[in-house]
Design an enzyme around this catalytic site. Sequence first.
Site, PDB file in Angstrom:
ATOM      1  N   CYS A 302      14.027 -17.634  22.700  1.00  0.00           N
ATOM      2  CA  CYS A 302      13.323 -19.056  22.324  1.00  0.00           C
ATOM      3  C   CYS A 302      13.893 -20.187  22.076  1.00  0.00           C
ATOM      4  CB  CYS A 302      12.807 -18.751  20.799  1.00  0.00           C
ATOM      5  SG  CYS A 302      14.112 -18.774  19.594  1.00  0.00           S
ATOM      6  N   HIS A 361      13.133 -19.154  14.616  1.00  0.00           N
ATOM      7  CA  HIS A 361      12.357 -19.429  15.885  1.00  0.00           C
ATOM      8  C   HIS A 361      12.442 -20.966  16.469  1.00  0.00           C
ATOM      9  CE1 HIS A 361       9.755 -19.210  19.323  1.00  0.00           C
ATOM     10  NE2 HIS A 361       8.870 -19.850  18.458  1.00  0.00           N
ATOM     11  N   ASP A 384       5.610 -25.129  22.281  1.00  0.00           N
ATOM     12  CA  ASP A 384       6.329 -23.996  22.104  1.00  0.00           C
ATOM     13  C   ASP A 384       6.096 -23.210  23.635  1.00  0.00           C
ATOM     14  OD1 ASP A 384       7.769 -21.771  21.574  1.00  0.00           O
ATOM     15  OD2 ASP A 384       6.736 -21.201  19.796  1.00  0.00           O
TER      16      ASP A 384
END
Length: 734
Positions: A302, A361, A384
């Site tokens: 991530c 995250h 994202d």
Amino acid sequence: MRTLTQSEGDHEQRTKAAQPTQAHQLASQGRVRVTKVDWQQKINGAAHRTQEYACSELVVRRGQLFHISLHLTGVLDREETLTLTVETGPQASEALHTKAVFQTAELEVGDAWTATKEAQKGDTVTVSLTSPPDAVIGRYLLSARASSRRKHSDRKLGEFVLLFNPWCPEDDVFLASEEERQEYVLNDSGIIFRGVEKHIRAQGWNYGQFEEDILHICLSILDRSPSYQEDPATNVSYRHNPVYVTRVISAMVNSNNDRGVVQGQWQGKYGGGTSPLHWRGSVAILQKWFKGKYKPVKYGQCWVFAGVMCTVLRCLGIPTRVVSNFNSAHDTDRNLSVDKYVDSFGRTLEDLTEDSMWNFHVWNESWFARQDLGPAYDGWQVLDATPQEESEGVFQCGPASVTAIREGDIHLAHDGPFVFAEVNADYITWLWHEDESQERVYSDTKKVGRCISTKAVGSNSRVDITDLYKYPEGSQKERQVYRKAMKKLLSVEARGQRSRIQGPNRHGLQQDDFPEPPTKPSITGKFKVLEPPVLGHDLKLALSLANLTSQALKVQVNLSGATILYTRKPVAEILHESHTVKLDLQEEKKIPITISYSQYKKDLTEDKKILLAAMCLVTNGDKLLVEKDITLEDFIIIKVLGPATVGVAVAVEVTVVNPLSETVKDCVLMVEGSGLLQGQLSVDVPTLQPQERALVQFSITPSKSGPRQLQVDLVSPHFPDIKGFVIVHVATAK
């Protein structure tokens, strides 16, 4: 030969002055042509804050005036105008706003390209151009001709690049604060926060948006998208809109649907590629993707996706920052809860648990107006690029308005339910019995979405922005918003969208069907770290249990521990033991726990994380699950020995420590930093004896002034990378 008298000489000079020059004759005959352009890159680069881009083309920002000089075959009449044409993308057209044809005239402010003649000196004309503040961004071709030469084709003068403009009040990406523009657009390095909620670590990241080829690569990413491949002309016309551009980039940074930039890998095995933790910035990744003919780069997780996306969006002129969410929920079934199934030792049952809660995250926020939603939702937008769930058939996420998430307006575009759950889902634990029955266990349901963090403007401090995403956890307003979000989610599903609302037993449940949480148990429990958890050392902890009642209790404590990935996925079990504890009324007892280095050494991942769990079964039927995430600490110190000046070598000293009780060889320092050195530097480290501390020196020669981030990682085949960074303040050479 007769000599002219003074009067005759004066007459001849007056006669010559009255005769038109060849250039004037050409002009009067309509034969003046544009031959070439001087882009005035130094002046325009400074005015548009684009002088740092390492490319040969002019780079300017939309909605802002810039200057060029046109060289002609002759002198243009004062009344004569120039016709200019700008076009971008294939099959450029005025109907799609990818082409504009306009003449030099009085400068007007509006939604069209304009130009004006500013000065003329001989056969050179200085022209100022202004693009509309909502112009399509990208690479443009400029052509020009004298307006009297209508029968002749335009002279193609070359290409320039147009970017978004956070300095222009009429641009959707306008950001009012100069300090924030410096941070979120021009800063080419930053910090990404990782670790666990109770032990947050800062990792340096080299965004490098101004480095060689990066601007070209970022524009290429847009051209590699599937929507561009299907209909290039239309796709380019959408590039005026930051909502569209950022959504495309969120899909293209991962490789799941489209041979995008980075391929994800979360299994702890990185053969044939680079471990995500070995990357120190975006430049090497983007250059490898481009030079490898768009073959996805292996591997990312991530923070890598977020780091690369931040580079691309800052490069294109969109204010962007990296955000870390600790205890981040991954709600696969869209019921706004994370349902975790465990056995009698508190170990996660992977085959039953579809949802997850990651230690952390990382995603991005970009700043722009939401013309599609209304001004109430302007500002920071969540994006994202990590491929977790498909959105409209593609692994992409956002932009989702942070304001909409905070207010529970999850029906608004894009991907509101998923982002809302990441920061605000309820965390529910289920004890799975051998007879396949299940029982809800008391645990902290409010642990999701903690310490949401980003780098401070102008410093390396961590800023907690949790309150931008949600009201105080457990407050009446927070619960009200949660119920509102659930109601909107159910209404969206009821309108015919794909039904994925499921409950803990995976049978379709409605909002009122969720079981009531168990009553607060008669005991409390907490893991306490007795000594700092250091890589290479034994771990010493205690489980503290307290009896909250006025009667004696007997508790069976089943302890388990496992090395884990940062997604909390277990890798290997390293602890499995049971204890029986008798607690008198109001009594507190501690169970000591020791995990030796030899127990975790073999199975520790590069994340350096361990998860402990205690399932506490009380004789009165109460059940309590206690969990503790641990990140092992390491050590590295970086010092710059003397003042740093552009073009002058300066020494750097790094203090490293062998964390192990054994001799280690083949260690190296990997060094990187935009404006401090070209590419990456590898420095050999001498053999390190057990627990030895050593000094390693090397030199760097800065090429750019200002604050610069120097990253230094100790890389060894014997233990996970130890990462560090320092800010170097570089002075301009005198």
